[in-house]
Design a protein around this motif. Sequence first.
Motif, mmCIF file in Angstrom:
data_model
loop_
_atom_site.group_PDB
_atom_site.id
_atom_site.type_symbol
_atom_site.label_atom_id
_atom_site.label_comp_id
_atom_site.label_asym_id
_atom_site.label_seq_id
_atom_site.Cartn_x
_atom_site.Cartn_y
_atom_site.Cartn_z
ATOM 1 N N CYS A 72 0.809 -1.228 0.000
ATOM 2 C CA CYS A 72 0.000 0.000 0.000
ATOM 3 C C CYS A 72 0.837 1.269 0.000
ATOM 4 C CB CYS A 72 -0.924 -0.014 1.215
ATOM 5 S SG CYS A 72 -1.870 1.485 1.404
ATOM 6 N N HIS A 73 1.850 1.339 0.883
ATOM 7 C CA HIS A 73 2.566 2.603 1.027
ATOM 8 C C HIS A 73 3.455 2.924 -0.163
ATOM 9 C CE1 HIS A 73 5.538 -0.220 2.684
ATOM 10 N NE2 HIS A 73 6.445 0.690 2.411
ATOM 11 N N PHE A 81 -10.993 9.017 2.455
ATOM 12 C CA PHE A 81 -11.759 8.026 3.197
ATOM 13 C C PHE A 81 -13.147 8.550 3.531
ATOM 14 C CE2 PHE A 81 -7.470 6.730 3.569
ATOM 15 C CZ PHE A 81 -7.488 5.356 3.742
ATOM 16 N N ALA A 85 -10.582 10.813 7.807
ATOM 17 C CA ALA A 85 -9.321 10.356 8.397
ATOM 18 C C ALA A 85 -8.236 11.424 8.365
ATOM 19 C CB ALA A 85 -8.835 9.072 7.705
ATOM 20 N N PHE A 87 -5.506 13.899 10.007
ATOM 21 C CA PHE A 87 -4.667 13.696 11.190
ATOM 22 C C PHE A 87 -5.012 14.755 12.237
ATOM 23 C CE2 PHE A 87 -1.769 12.267 7.642
ATOM 24 C CZ PHE A 87 -2.071 10.926 7.824
ATOM 25 N N ASP B 176 -10.485 6.074 15.002
ATOM 26 C CA ASP B 176 -10.793 5.894 13.590
ATOM 27 C C ASP B 176 -9.598 5.195 12.940
ATOM 28 O OD1 ASP B 176 -11.396 6.055 10.950
ATOM 29 O OD2 ASP B 176 -11.464 8.245 10.842
ATOM 30 N N SER B 178 -9.096 4.332 10.048
ATOM 31 C CA SER B 178 -8.718 4.772 8.711
ATOM 32 C C SER B 178 -7.656 5.871 8.765
ATOM 33 C CB SER B 178 -9.939 5.201 7.898
ATOM 34 O OG SER B 178 -10.720 6.095 8.600
ATOM 35 N N ILE B 179 -7.432 6.473 9.936
ATOM 36 C CA ILE B 179 -6.346 7.461 10.032
ATOM 37 C C ILE B 179 -5.004 6.778 9.777
ATOM 38 C CG2 ILE B 179 -5.086 8.936 11.655
ATOM 39 C CD1 ILE B 179 -7.711 9.826 12.768
ATOM 40 N N GLU B 181 -4.667 4.018 8.095
ATOM 41 C CA GLU B 181 -4.684 3.593 6.699
ATOM 42 C C GLU B 181 -4.380 4.773 5.775
ATOM 43 O OE1 GLU B 181 -7.745 -0.136 7.040
ATOM 44 O OE2 GLU B 181 -8.538 1.782 6.384
ATOM 45 N N ALA B 182 -4.868 5.950 6.154
ATOM 46 C CA ALA B 182 -4.578 7.144 5.361
ATOM 47 C C ALA B 182 -3.075 7.387 5.330
ATOM 48 C CB ALA B 182 -5.304 8.352 5.937
ATOM 49 N N ALA B 183 -2.430 7.218 6.484
ATOM 50 C CA ALA B 183 -0.976 7.401 6.534
ATOM 51 C C ALA B 183 -0.279 6.423 5.591
ATOM 52 C CB ALA B 183 -0.476 7.219 7.961
ATOM 53 N N LEU B 184 -0.777 5.189 5.555
ATOM 54 C CA LEU B 184 -0.202 4.186 4.644
ATOM 55 C C LEU B 184 -0.361 4.620 3.189
ATOM 56 C CD1 LEU B 184 -1.300 0.670 5.966
ATOM 57 C CD2 LEU B 184 1.022 1.539 5.765
ATOM 58 N N THR B 185 -1.586 5.013 2.821
ATOM 59 C CA THR B 185 -1.809 5.367 1.416
ATOM 60 C C THR B 185 -0.972 6.591 1.041
ATOM 61 O OG1 THR B 185 -3.701 6.808 1.860
ATOM 62 C CG2 THR B 185 -4.184 4.508 1.392
ATOM 63 N N LEU B 186 -0.645 7.425 2.024
ATOM 64 C CA LEU B 186 0.157 8.605 1.720
ATOM 65 C C LEU B 186 1.650 8.288 1.686
ATOM 66 C CD1 LEU B 186 -1.883 11.168 3.802
ATOM 67 C CD2 LEU B 186 -1.577 11.200 1.328
ATOM 68 N N GLY B 187 1.967 6.994 1.843
ATOM 69 C CA GLY B 187 3.350 6.586 1.650
ATOM 70 C C GLY B 187 4.144 6.282 2.902
ATOM 71 N N THR B 188 3.478 6.230 4.062
ATOM 72 C CA THR B 188 4.212 5.969 5.296
ATOM 73 C C THR B 188 4.482 4.472 5.436
ATOM 74 O OG1 THR B 188 2.660 7.587 6.163
ATOM 75 C CG2 THR B 188 4.276 6.695 7.698
ATOM 76 N N PRO B 189 5.752 4.075 5.581
ATOM 77 C CA PRO B 189 6.018 2.654 5.825
ATOM 78 C C PRO B 189 5.353 2.225 7.143
ATOM 79 C CG PRO B 189 8.039 3.839 5.295
ATOM 80 C CD PRO B 189 6.981 4.871 5.496
ATOM 81 N N PRO B 190 4.865 0.982 7.217
ATOM 82 C CA PRO B 190 4.064 0.545 8.361
ATOM 83 C C PRO B 190 4.679 0.880 9.725
ATOM 84 C CG PRO B 190 4.057 -1.144 6.685
ATOM 85 C CD PRO B 190 4.962 -0.061 6.180
ATOM 86 N N VAL B 197 2.003 8.804 13.316
ATOM 87 C CA VAL B 197 0.569 9.016 13.480
ATOM 88 C C VAL B 197 0.008 8.474 14.805
ATOM 89 C CG1 VAL B 197 -1.702 8.484 12.522
ATOM 90 C CG2 VAL B 197 0.173 9.108 11.002
#
Lengths: 348, 280
Positions: A72-73, A81, A85, A87, B176, B178-179, B181-190, B197
């Motif tokens: 995903c990342h 979302f 979502a 921050f 929430d 999805s916050i 998940e939002a970080a993931l979609t924005l490119g943050t490694p797990p 976040v």
Amino acid sequence: MATLSLSNVQKQFGSFQALRDVNLEIGSGEFICLLGGSGCGKTTLLRIIAGLEDATSGSLRLGDDNLADVPCHKRNVGMVFQSLALFPHLNVAQNVAYGLDIRGVDKAERLKKAGALLETVGLGGLGERPVSALSGGQRQRVAIARALAIQPVLFLMDEPFSALDAGLREHLQIEVKKLQRKLGVTTIFVTHDQNEAMSIADRIVILNEGRIEQAGTPTEVYARPATPFVADFMGTNNVFEAQFTGHDVQLDGRSLGAPGASFKGLFGRHQVAVRPEYLRLSRPSEGDAGLVGTVEFVRLLGASIETELNVDGRTFVHTRISDSPPEFQVGDKALVQFDMDHAWMIPS
Amino acid sequence: MRRAALPYAIGLFPLGMMVLFFVGPLAFMIVVSFYESDPLGFYKIAFVWENYGKFFSSFYYTISLRSLWSASLGAVLVVLLAFPAMYIIVDMPRRWQLFWVILLLALMCLSEVIIGFAWVIVLSESSGVPKFLGWIGLWENPRSLAPSFGAMMIGYITLGFSLVALMFFPQMAQRDRSIEEAALTLGTPPLQVVTKVILPTFRPAILSSLVTMFVYFLGVYVMPTMLGRPQNWNMTVIITDKAVGDANMPLGAALSVIMLLFTLLVIGALWLASRKGRAS
Ligand SMILES: Nc1ncnc2c1ncn2[C@@H]1O[C@H](COP(=O)(O)OP(=O)(O)O)[C@@H](O)[C@H]1O
Ligand SMILES: [Mg+2]
């Protein structure tokens, strides 16, 4: 940018099948609406595309890349979302600049870009605000700006406007569409509202119980529904099974008139859809052999008048431009006729 | 007039409770801290600074630092363990969540003495872990692991874990997702999602549980005496020792007042730090 292709995508949650055999090609720069009722798998499909969920089987390709190999990342997908979502620990500008921060863009540069994007979505000068101080519509714009800031290859939105009031919703639909045109980003927009889908999509993909019922341009799915479900969902209110005899069309043994040019030479029973604007109502004469129904409901919808009739237990809906007052009242009898030149046969 | 007076009258209730249970004893303690100690009784009425003066000896100074160290280390360890534990628990199926919450509540019901005893047994040479390690040959000359500083920390963790975990529970369960998940979609490694976040959004909760545990561990008595060595004892144990053991109430009171001021100072500093953190 490249074509996104999904082939035979399935998703299983335990024994529940959320997506069945989804096949879809999305061209570069296209604006797709995933349309369907609640629980039909729209969010699941979007999450699979974003990489937040793995498909149980099937393949997902973006151009030459197999997306299954890309976590995903690393997909560079901008997603809005349903809950937005945002921050909570960052202010508006920091939210928008977040993805650039992760990508190592230096502070001055990313805040400048965030400022420019906020300007684009109409939030210029609000960068320093905490997100909790914004209205619903403003937060929506922040979420959109945040997702677009990373210059995504795909822009995904999950029912972004469902919580907003009608006026604001319409306004944002137009803005998003314009922005998408300007940026040329491939967009997948999830909604359960067929009017919303009609007004912004290049192509509508209608989902039902995890299956794609039809994919086509708004006019296609509206005027030529591929299945009874689509006809019903898109508001084609008059769907019935008619008997074609070659020289006329019958419903329950009563003639509806000649089949028209498009159905010439057709025999047998077929599902037919007729849009409400192609129904004709008239005063029945004594002993009329046609369909005679009872008016159950009349309402004015601004530009049009809608009349609902009951014909032997079936419901038919008629609309016409409201240039004169309604000629039928509730309880009146009316002869129902169809403009068979504008009828559409649903393939079986 | 009467109706306007009612809200004030209702306000008198908490005020009364405060005075009865907190301000009263505190005032008494402050007063006593200026009395003179009497080897025959508890105190002699007087007004002397001598009790406070005693604090500024290297003995009490060392004990203060030691209390500070064990309380802050205990607080950090508890939060470090309880935070990820709860993070995992809230994503479990409902039945397991319920199981863990009930277990944590049960743990909270245990008295300090029982927890202390349990650890004394588990860490003892004759019947616990050291004996077992000796038996399977992993430890040649097994010795008791308690009393020791480590044993005392284990006791602290057992005491504080369930409380802190339950403090995190509501916010974590309702967050929430999805916050992240939002970080993931924005490119943050797990892994970075945690630092970028998750921790920042829980910052206030983490700070307040750190402060709560810190204050709590400054005041524990049973754990240090049961699981720690005398050189690990905190100020609370020493105060009890002076006030009850040596029958020196005034000195005990003076040390308590100093501890109280000290605690307030730490809380104030953390509060300021958190405000500054939010402003930046
Ligand atoms: N993580 C999950 N576990 C089990 N079932 C799920 C999960 N996510 C979604 N579902 C189920 O899959 C179906 C489709 O869900 P979803 O994609 O969210 O629907 P939509 O967004 O179209 O309303 C629903 O019936 C939902 O209950
Ligand atoms: Mg959904």
